[in-house]
Design an enzyme around this catalytic site. Structure first.
Site, mmCIF file in Angstrom:
data_model
loop_
_atom_site.group_PDB
_atom_site.id
_atom_site.type_symbol
_atom_site.label_atom_id
_atom_site.label_comp_id
_atom_site.label_asym_id
_atom_site.label_seq_id
_atom_site.Cartn_x
_atom_site.Cartn_y
_atom_site.Cartn_z
ATOM 1 N N HIS A 63 -3.614 -5.217 0.761
ATOM 2 C CA HIS A 63 -3.134 -5.564 2.105
ATOM 3 C C HIS A 63 -3.324 -7.061 2.370
ATOM 4 O O HIS A 63 -4.330 -7.458 2.979
ATOM 5 C CB HIS A 63 -3.902 -4.777 3.163
ATOM 6 C CG HIS A 63 -3.498 -3.351 3.307
ATOM 7 N ND1 HIS A 63 -2.408 -2.955 4.056
ATOM 8 C CD2 HIS A 63 -4.050 -2.220 2.798
ATOM 9 C CE1 HIS A 63 -2.308 -1.637 4.015
ATOM 10 N NE2 HIS A 63 -3.281 -1.159 3.261
ATOM 11 N N CYS B 215 0.831 -1.207 0.000
ATOM 12 C CA CYS B 215 0.000 0.000 0.000
ATOM 13 C C CYS B 215 0.871 1.265 0.000
ATOM 14 O O CYS B 215 1.469 1.585 -1.022
ATOM 15 C CB CYS B 215 -0.983 -0.020 1.175
ATOM 16 S SG CYS B 215 -2.324 1.194 1.015
ATOM 17 N N GLU C 253 -1.952 -8.693 4.575
ATOM 18 C CA GLU C 253 -1.832 -8.900 6.027
ATOM 19 C C GLU C 253 -3.131 -8.573 6.765
ATOM 20 O O GLU C 253 -3.290 -8.918 7.943
ATOM 21 C CB GLU C 253 -0.676 -8.067 6.605
ATOM 22 C CG GLU C 253 -0.969 -6.611 6.892
ATOM 23 C CD GLU C 253 -0.968 -5.726 5.655
ATOM 24 O OE1 GLU C 253 -1.026 -4.488 5.838
ATOM 25 O OE2 GLU C 253 -0.923 -6.237 4.521
#
Length: 237
Positions: free
Chosen positions: A183, A96, A185
């Protein structure tokens, strides 16, 4: 493999009791793909920029609430660190904000997207494939939360995945660096709570669409495996 997490923000304090901070999100995510990663965290947003680019096997740059064009000393210093890594061909993966900073540091341009925020699940097409993108597939569905985008790539950048909303979604730089707008994660629960936390700045119609998109399948583990493969190809050389 020893990886440096270049942390560029903290999870909002109101969300940390349930979700933890960025180091926890990354460690938990990568553990789910069975990767043996030893993390060392550098709080770059507090001015903690690594001094030695060769002390670890690779680097991962986190997301941030800041824009890469913000006039903050630590962003300039981290950009200089990226250029050092590029010159010495040290692997870096940007997520990002990290993806956008890679592009800017290497000569690209980042701007706010005229269509506003990208939130929820993004649906992308793979336009170029690489050996480390195994197992392979044609599409990529990943959680996002961003209002800036890479609008002009550096000359060495090659788009690997794109969508109508984000044409520079996943970019490789000569096999040395990798930027991903999404993202991997994030969890669905964190994405949902983050949207609710940011309700005052997000368009209500966009939030409704994004919340509905959370029921879609995710390729987060696939992307995490790709990141491990990308970094491992340098580690094993």
């Amino acid at each position: 493999m020893k990886i440096g997490l270049l942390q560029c923000d903290d999870v909002a304090e109101a969300l940390q009791p349930r979700h933890g901070n960025y180091p926890h999100l990354f460690q938990q995510a990568f553990s789910q793909v069975g990767s043996e990663v030893e993390w060392q965290v550098f709080r770059c947003h507090d001015g903690e920029i690594p001094q030695q680019i060769n002390e670890l096997d690779g680097w991962v740059i986190s997301g941030s609430r800041h824009g890469v064009y913000d006039n903050l000393p630590w962003i300039d210093e981290l950009g200089a660190f990226i250029r050092q890594c590029w010159q010495q061909r040290r692997p870096v993966v940007g997520i990002c904000f990290g993806h956008q900073l890679l592009a800017q540091a290497l000569g690209g341009t980042v701007k706010p997207h005229p269509q506003g925020w990208g939130i929820g699940v993004s649906f992308n097409q793979i336009v170029e494939s690489r050996a480390w993108m195994q197992p392979s597939q044609d599409g990529l569905e990943i959680l996002v939360s961003h209002q800036d985008q890479v609008v002009n790539l550096p000359s060495m950048g090659q788009v690997l995945a794109a969508s109508q909303f984000c044409r520079n979604y996943m970019v490789e730089y000569d096999g040395v660096m990798l930027g991903i707008q999404g993202h991997p994660e994030f969890t669905r629960d964190y994405a949902r709570d983050l949207m609710q936390y940011r309700q005052s700045v997000l368009p209500p119609n966009r939030v409704r669409e994004a919340l509905h998109s959370l029921s879609a399948p995710l390729d987060d583990r696939l992307v995490l495996a790709w990141i491990v493969n990308f970094l491992s190809q340098h580690h094993l050389r």
